[in-house]
Scaffold this active site. Structure first.
Site, short mmCIF file in Angstrom:
data_model
loop_
_atom_site.label_atom_id
_atom_site.label_comp_id
_atom_site.label_asym_id
_atom_site.label_seq_id
_atom_site.Cartn_x
_atom_site.Cartn_y
_atom_site.Cartn_z
N VAL A 13 0.86 -1.19 0.00
CA VAL A 13 0.00 0.00 0.00
C VAL A 13 0.89 1.23 0.00
O VAL A 13 1.79 1.35 0.84
CB VAL A 13 -0.93 0.02 1.23
CG1 VAL A 13 -1.88 1.22 1.14
CG2 VAL A 13 -1.72 -1.28 1.34
N ASP A 60 9.20 6.91 -2.14
CA ASP A 60 8.69 8.16 -2.71
C ASP A 60 8.21 7.83 -4.12
O ASP A 60 9.01 7.57 -5.02
CB ASP A 60 9.79 9.22 -2.75
CG ASP A 60 9.30 10.57 -3.25
OD1 ASP A 60 8.24 10.61 -3.93
OD2 ASP A 60 9.96 11.59 -3.00
N TYR A 152 -7.23 18.73 -9.44
CA TYR A 152 -7.37 17.45 -8.74
C TYR A 152 -8.28 16.50 -9.51
O TYR A 152 -7.95 15.33 -9.72
CB TYR A 152 -7.93 17.70 -7.34
CG TYR A 152 -8.19 16.44 -6.56
CD1 TYR A 152 -7.15 15.76 -5.92
CD2 TYR A 152 -9.48 15.92 -6.43
CE1 TYR A 152 -7.38 14.59 -5.21
CE2 TYR A 152 -9.72 14.76 -5.72
CZ TYR A 152 -8.67 14.10 -5.11
OH TYR A 152 -8.91 12.95 -4.41
N LYS A 156 -7.70 12.66 -11.25
CA LYS A 156 -8.49 11.46 -10.93
C LYS A 156 -9.20 10.91 -12.16
O LYS A 156 -9.38 9.69 -12.29
CB LYS A 156 -9.48 11.78 -9.81
CG LYS A 156 -8.81 12.09 -8.47
CD LYS A 156 -7.85 10.97 -8.07
CE LYS A 156 -7.16 11.23 -6.75
NZ LYS A 156 -6.22 10.13 -6.38
#
Length: 303
Positions: A13, A60, A152, A156
């Site tokens: 994850v 990262d 944003y 997405k």
């Protein structure tokens, strides 16, 4: 150091800072018996998960060398296999479209889109070895006009489109792709930056509306991250079934969950884009600004 037990499924994850969805997912996957590999940029934020017996990896997702190092480390931990990759790491970005700084936008795309592509490319061999599952994080905002979130929502929407193609390209290798269409969830997302209006913004006189929007994901029908994680983990571990029955009895390709997610799924799927746009207008209260502009125009004509 810990390694998976024989036959134990593994999950990696990204973005596992305490208080966020990634952290909650790690806790839930561990409860279900999986060997969990939480990752984050800063080692100190992983201490709590390490204390719970998880094998943490510093990563990262915006750095190619960090991804390569993490791949090497994960392959050594798991014996060259990975059952589930959850691309959860992300960055919020709250600015009006006419106030965007393009360098800032590029960083948001780097974190939310390009890192997903890089992780899928890097870990494809481990996922193919286990005929595993990729979970990419999109948002219901990708199909709705999320006011002051143009950058944003663009990221997405890009993740959703990329994942649809990835799904059919990985199908010959037995790797599945699941996309989360996430609604409002209580997390540490509201603590991120990018939440101010420039002095010359067109929206300065409705600054109160912008401030309402800043905390929107944390205050509007928002679901606890733990509840969201519980449902996502449950769905991701369901068996593979025929496409026609998948959403009801198996692992869904599209996971609509979180505050307002089901409502937007219904509007987007059955009522259409025009309805979603119409319903969003009063939600973000921009009629207030429209009235101001109309009054300005009226005064100019009288002058």
């Amino acid at each position: 150091m810990a390694h998976p037990a024989p036959g134990q499924k593994t999950v990696l994850v990204t973005g596992c800072t305490p208080g966020g969805i990634g952290y909650a997912l790690c806790i839930e996957y561990q409860k279900r018996g999986l060997f969990v590999i939480p990752t984050a940029r800063k080692p100190d934020v992983l201490h709590d998960l390490a204390a719970k017996g998880m094998r943490t990896v510093v990563l990262d997702v915006t750095k190619a060398d960090s991804i390569a190092a993490a791949h090497k480390e994960v392959a050594a931990i798991t014996g060259g296999k990975l059952d589930i990759l959850v691309n959860n790491a992300g960055r919020t970005h709250t600015h009006p479209a006419t106030d965007l700084d393009l360098d800032d936008v590029r960083m948001t795309f780097e974190t939310n889109v390009f890192s997903v592509m890089a992780m899928c490319k890097a870990f494809a061999d481990l996922l193919i070895a286990s005929k595993g599952l990729i979970i990419n994080t999109s948002s219901v905002s990708s199909v709705a006009p999320y006011c002051f979130g143009a950058a944003y929502t663009a990221t997405k929407a890009a993740v959703a489109a990329y994942s649809r193609v990835l799904r059919i390209e990985m199908r010959p290798f037995g790797v599945r792709v699941m996309v989360t269409m996430t609604g409002t969830v209580i997390s540490n997302n509201a603590t991120h930056n990018n939440r101010y209006l420039p002095p010359d913004s067109l929206y300065q006189r409705v600054k109160d509306l912008f401030e309402f929007r800043v905390t929107f994901s944390q205050t509007q029908a928002s679901m606890p991250a733990e509840d969201y994680a519980r449902q996502l983990v449950t769905k991701s571990l369901k068996p593979e079934v025929n496409l026609f029955w998948r959403n009801w009895f198996g692992r869904p390709d599209w996971f609509w969950y979180g505050g307002m997610a089901k409502l937007l799924w219904f509007g987007h799927s059955f009522l259409g884009e025009a309805y979603v746009d119409w319903a969003s207008w009063p939600t973000f209260r921009l009629a207030k600004l429209q009235r101001m502009v109309e009054e300005d125009d009226k005064q100019k004509k009288l002058a």
